[in-house]
Design a protein around this motif. Structure first.
Motif, short mmCIF file in Angstrom:
data_model
loop_
_atom_site.label_atom_id
_atom_site.label_comp_id
_atom_site.label_asym_id
_atom_site.label_seq_id
_atom_site.Cartn_x
_atom_site.Cartn_y
_atom_site.Cartn_z
N ASP A 141 -6.41 -6.80 5.94
CA ASP A 141 -6.05 -7.73 7.08
C ASP A 141 -5.66 -7.02 8.33
O ASP A 141 -6.21 -6.04 8.94
CB ASP A 141 -4.95 -8.74 6.70
N HIS A 142 -4.24 -7.25 8.77
CA HIS A 142 -3.71 -6.62 9.92
C HIS A 142 -3.10 -5.27 9.50
O HIS A 142 -1.86 -5.46 9.84
CB HIS A 142 -2.86 -7.33 10.83
N TYR A 143 -3.80 -4.61 8.84
CA TYR A 143 -3.23 -3.10 8.17
C TYR A 143 -1.99 -3.35 7.41
O TYR A 143 -0.94 -2.66 7.42
CB TYR A 143 -2.86 -2.26 9.62
N ARG A 144 -2.04 -4.49 6.55
CA ARG A 144 -1.16 -4.48 5.33
C ARG A 144 -1.46 -3.62 4.27
O ARG A 144 -2.66 -3.37 3.97
CB ARG A 144 -1.07 -6.14 5.20
N ASP A 184 1.57 -7.46 -1.49
CA ASP A 184 2.07 -6.89 -0.22
C ASP A 184 3.15 -6.10 -0.28
O ASP A 184 4.45 -6.80 -0.43
CB ASP A 184 1.86 -7.86 0.88
N THR A 233 4.14 -3.76 2.27
CA THR A 233 3.99 -2.86 3.54
C THR A 233 5.41 -2.71 4.26
O THR A 233 5.61 -1.50 4.61
CB THR A 233 3.34 -3.81 4.72
N HIS A 278 3.79 -0.43 10.97
CA HIS A 278 3.26 -1.61 10.69
C HIS A 278 2.25 -2.05 11.83
O HIS A 278 2.49 -1.92 13.06
CB HIS A 278 4.28 -2.90 10.80
N GLY A 279 0.99 -2.45 11.43
CA GLY A 279 0.06 -3.08 12.34
C GLY A 279 -0.72 -1.99 13.03
O GLY A 279 -1.60 -2.26 13.77
N THR A 280 -0.56 -0.79 12.33
CA THR A 280 -1.42 0.35 12.79
C THR A 280 -2.30 1.09 11.67
O THR A 280 -1.75 0.83 10.47
CB THR A 280 -0.59 1.34 13.38
N THR A 296 -9.29 -9.58 3.99
CA THR A 296 -10.28 -8.82 4.16
C THR A 296 -9.86 -7.25 4.10
O THR A 296 -8.97 -6.76 4.57
CB THR A 296 -10.50 -8.80 5.84
N LEU A 299 -9.72 -3.51 4.61
CA LEU A 299 -10.23 -2.52 5.38
C LEU A 299 -10.52 -0.86 4.84
O LEU A 299 -10.15 -1.02 3.68
CB LEU A 299 -8.78 -2.27 6.31
#
Length: 291
Positions: free
Chosen positions: A7-10, A21, A23, A31-33, A67, A69
């Motif tokens: 997902d959003h860089y988890r 999760d 993270t 986070h998020g990067t 999703t 990555l």
């Protein structure tokens, strides 16, 4: 552990068909990067216990609902071994796409490594995108990818295992042509999506013997490549030793160890599927690049 980025860089720890999760064990600045996984790798020793504690109460999701990555989207360095299986060298010697330089058929022990653009990395949910280049061919190459976990400078082969964080399935897609026209190897292997990796980053403690792993690749259910890492001309220890005597290797660097025989063309509409013992499976559609 099987580590996923989703997902959003988890960051997730995969257990069967679910992902937990974790993270928040990594500093929130990341986070998020895409660099959040690099931070985990670099500080893994000190985060090991917080990670285990976090797993006890971490929220979980079904893998099918996220999703995936690329598990290492931004390696600091992306290095690769040339011609590292004897049977692959033999097939390229007689191929219509035979390299014009004899150096391209020599082992890493003789010529060292080459560099791929880190921007060529893609993941389990990304198609392989082929640029519109009439008269050119695109070939698949399945490889074992080695992820560096500790800074390595001038280390001997027998100490390499202490510097490896884990392993990924890696595809090294290559642009080829007949005749004398040959771009630099780095260009031919660095188009976006030409280095799919995943589906997970499997930590080294889960891989009993990286020198004895079966590799397989299918195109549209046709088995094209099948070999074992015991057939490497230059083994993982020597590869990393050599590279670490050229440049300092750092946590999150990625080394592709070479492809076996069976290299062949892919085209738009194909599905490429690859697996390595214990590391999972990648299944990727081939599409035409839209830009």
């Amino acid at each position: 552990m099987r580590i996923a980025l989703f997902d959003h860089y988890r960051i997730g720890i995969v257990d069967g068909t679910s992902v937990a999760d974790i993270t928040d064990v990594v500093d929130s600045r990341w986070h998020g990067t895409p660099y959040v996984i690099n931070e985990l790798i670099e500080h893994f020793d000190e985060l090991r216990e917080p990670l285990r504690a976090a797993l006890a109460s971490a929220p979980t999701q079904a893998l099918a609902d996220v999703t995936l990555l690329p598990p290492l989207p931004r390696p600091g360095q992306l290095l690769a071994a040339p011609a590292n299986y004897h049977a692959h060298v033999a097939e390229m010697t007689t191929s219509r796409y035979r390299p014009t330089s004899e150096q391209a058929l020599r082992s890493p022990r003789e010529v060292g490594f080459f560099v791929k653009a880190a921007g060529s990395i893609s993941g389990p949910a990304d198609p392989i995108e082929l640029p519109a280049l009439p008269g050119r061919a695109f070939h698949h190459e399945v490889e074992l990818g080695v992820v560096i976990g500790r800074t390595a400078r001038g280390i001997p082969a027998e100490q390499v295992a202490d510097h490896i964080f884990g392993y990924v399935i890696l595809l090294d897609l290559t642009l080829r042509t007949e005749g004398v026209r040959q771009e630099e190897r780095t260009l031919r292997k660095s188009f976006e999506t030409f280095t799919p990796i995943g589906p997970f980053l499997v930590t080294a403690d889960e891989v009993a013997d990286p020198g004895n792993l079966g590799l397989r690749l299918w195109v549209n259910d046709e088995l094209r490549q099948q070999a074992n890492t015991r057939d490497l001309i230059v083994g993982i220890g020597e590869l990393i030793e050599q590279a670490s005597n050229v440049v300092t290797l750092r946590p999150g660097d990625l080394y592709a160890t070479g492809t076996p025989e069976g290299v062949g063309p892919i085209e738009v509409g194909d599905v490429v599927r690859a697996e390595i013992d214990g590391l999972g499976e990648l299944s990727l559609p081939v599409v035409e690049r839209g830009w």
